[in-house]
Design an enzyme around this catalytic site. Structure first.
Site, short mmCIF file in Angstrom:
data_model
loop_
_atom_site.label_atom_id
_atom_site.label_comp_id
_atom_site.label_asym_id
_atom_site.label_seq_id
_atom_site.Cartn_x
_atom_site.Cartn_y
_atom_site.Cartn_z
N ASP A 141 0.84 -1.13 0.21
CA ASP A 141 0.00 -0.02 0.01
C ASP A 141 0.98 1.23 0.13
O ASP A 141 0.31 2.22 0.52
CB ASP A 141 -0.93 0.04 1.25
CG ASP A 141 -2.09 1.14 1.18
OD1 ASP A 141 -2.52 1.54 2.21
OD2 ASP A 141 -2.19 1.41 -0.03
N LYS A 144 2.92 3.50 -5.57
CA LYS A 144 2.29 2.65 -6.53
C LYS A 144 3.37 2.17 -7.57
O LYS A 144 3.39 0.96 -7.97
CB LYS A 144 1.17 3.09 -7.21
CG LYS A 144 0.02 3.72 -6.59
CD LYS A 144 -0.09 2.63 -5.22
CE LYS A 144 -0.86 3.55 -4.06
NZ LYS A 144 -0.90 2.51 -2.83
N ASP A 169 -3.08 -3.24 -2.46
CA ASP A 169 -4.04 -2.16 -2.73
C ASP A 169 -4.20 -1.31 -3.78
O ASP A 169 -2.96 -1.02 -4.20
CB ASP A 169 -3.97 -1.08 -1.28
CG ASP A 169 -5.28 -0.27 -0.98
OD1 ASP A 169 -5.10 0.81 -0.74
OD2 ASP A 169 -6.44 -0.55 -1.75
N ASN A 170 -5.25 -0.61 -4.25
CA ASN A 170 -5.23 0.34 -5.21
C ASN A 170 -4.84 -0.16 -6.62
O ASN A 170 -4.35 0.70 -7.46
CB ASN A 170 -4.27 1.62 -4.91
CG ASN A 170 -4.71 2.13 -3.66
OD1 ASN A 170 -3.64 2.06 -2.53
ND2 ASN A 170 -5.70 2.66 -3.20
N GLU A 199 -11.35 4.09 -1.15
CA GLU A 199 -11.78 4.33 0.36
C GLU A 199 -12.67 5.64 0.38
O GLU A 199 -12.37 6.60 0.03
CB GLU A 199 -10.58 4.49 1.36
CG GLU A 199 -9.37 5.33 0.72
CD GLU A 199 -8.54 4.62 -0.04
OE1 GLU A 199 -8.83 3.67 -0.53
OE2 GLU A 199 -7.25 5.22 0.02
#
Ligand code: OZS
Ligand code: MG
Length: 214
Positions: A141, A144, A169-170, A199
């Site tokens: 997380d 990126k 995540d993401n 989120e």
């Protein structure tokens, strides 16, 4: 002097959450981010998916890349068995300082080792510095563009074993296209997408769960 968003988030926890109660810390942060100020925590919707992966895996050794304020650190650590350990890496000293206080407020400091610095420096030292053999679970997380290089580095350093789980995540927003292409096309991973939302918003996002096959 102006406070920062992490400091305001910490203040909300200290004013509203019950000491030693991880669920109340998580709930307080989600309330703050929904009604006061958005912050890049994994959040409650993706957080439930994270919880289910952790609970199913029952991991002994977990690595988190990207502590930020410690929201997912608290979620994960609150589900670990007594002797399990979570190592969480944070690059930004200010974020690390806030996270330490939030993790302590939740009463989880004995299960969590927060390490400050860069993944490129620390991943190669995990074995010698912390006595880690392999990680059962890695939660990605952080930046990126670091997901892929750090995954390759973990492979090279022998930190993944057959069955190790990477949870990222993401993968849609902000997106990690090179990482996604790698884990979805590599014969060394079984990858699965858990669709959710960014989120505290209605935008699509999701978690990618990738099992290392050895
Ligand atoms: O940029 C996002 N996250 C970047 C998160 C970055 C966090 O990871 C830390 N880090 C960097 N290197 C390391 C390590 F581990 F290498 F040492 C740790 C950084 O200092 C920061 O606290 C993001 C953005 C959005 N969004 O909607 O824009 C939503 C999200 O959920 C996000 O996670
Ligand atoms: Mg994130």
């Amino acid at each position: 002097t102006q406070s920062t968003r992490p400091q305001r988030l910490l203040g909300a926890v200290q004013q509203n959450a019950t000491r030693g109660d991880p669920r109340s810390v998580v709930k307080t942060i989600d309330q703050f981010c929904k009604h006061k100020e958005w912050a890049m925590n994994v959040g409650d919707e993706k957080g439930c998916i994270l919880d289910s992966v952790v609970s199913e895996l029952n991991p002994a050794t977990v690595l988190e890349l990207g502590t930020y304020c410690g929201y997912s650190t608290v979620r994960i650590a609150s589900l670990l068995p007594p002797h399990a350990r979570l190592i969480t890496l944070e690059f930004n000293p200010h974020f690390a300082a806030v996270a330490r206080q939030i993790i302590a407020w939740a009463g989880l400091q004995d299960k969590v080792l927060l390490v400050e610095g860069a993944s490129g420096d620390w991943i190669p030292k995990m074995k010698e510095q912390f006595g880690v053999k392999t990680f059962d679970l890695v939660f990605l997380d952080h930046w990126k563009d670091r997901y892929l290089p750090d995954t390759k580095l973990m492979e090279e350093c022998g930190l993944l074993r057959k069955g190790s789980v990477l949870l990222a995540d993401n993968v849609v927003c902000p997106g990690t296209p090179d990482y996604l292409q790698y884990v979805r096309n590599s014969p060394r991973y079984n990858s699965q997408y858990f669709r959710s939302h960014l989120e505290y918003t209605k935008a699509e996002d999701g978690l990618e769960k990738s099992v290392f096959l050895g």
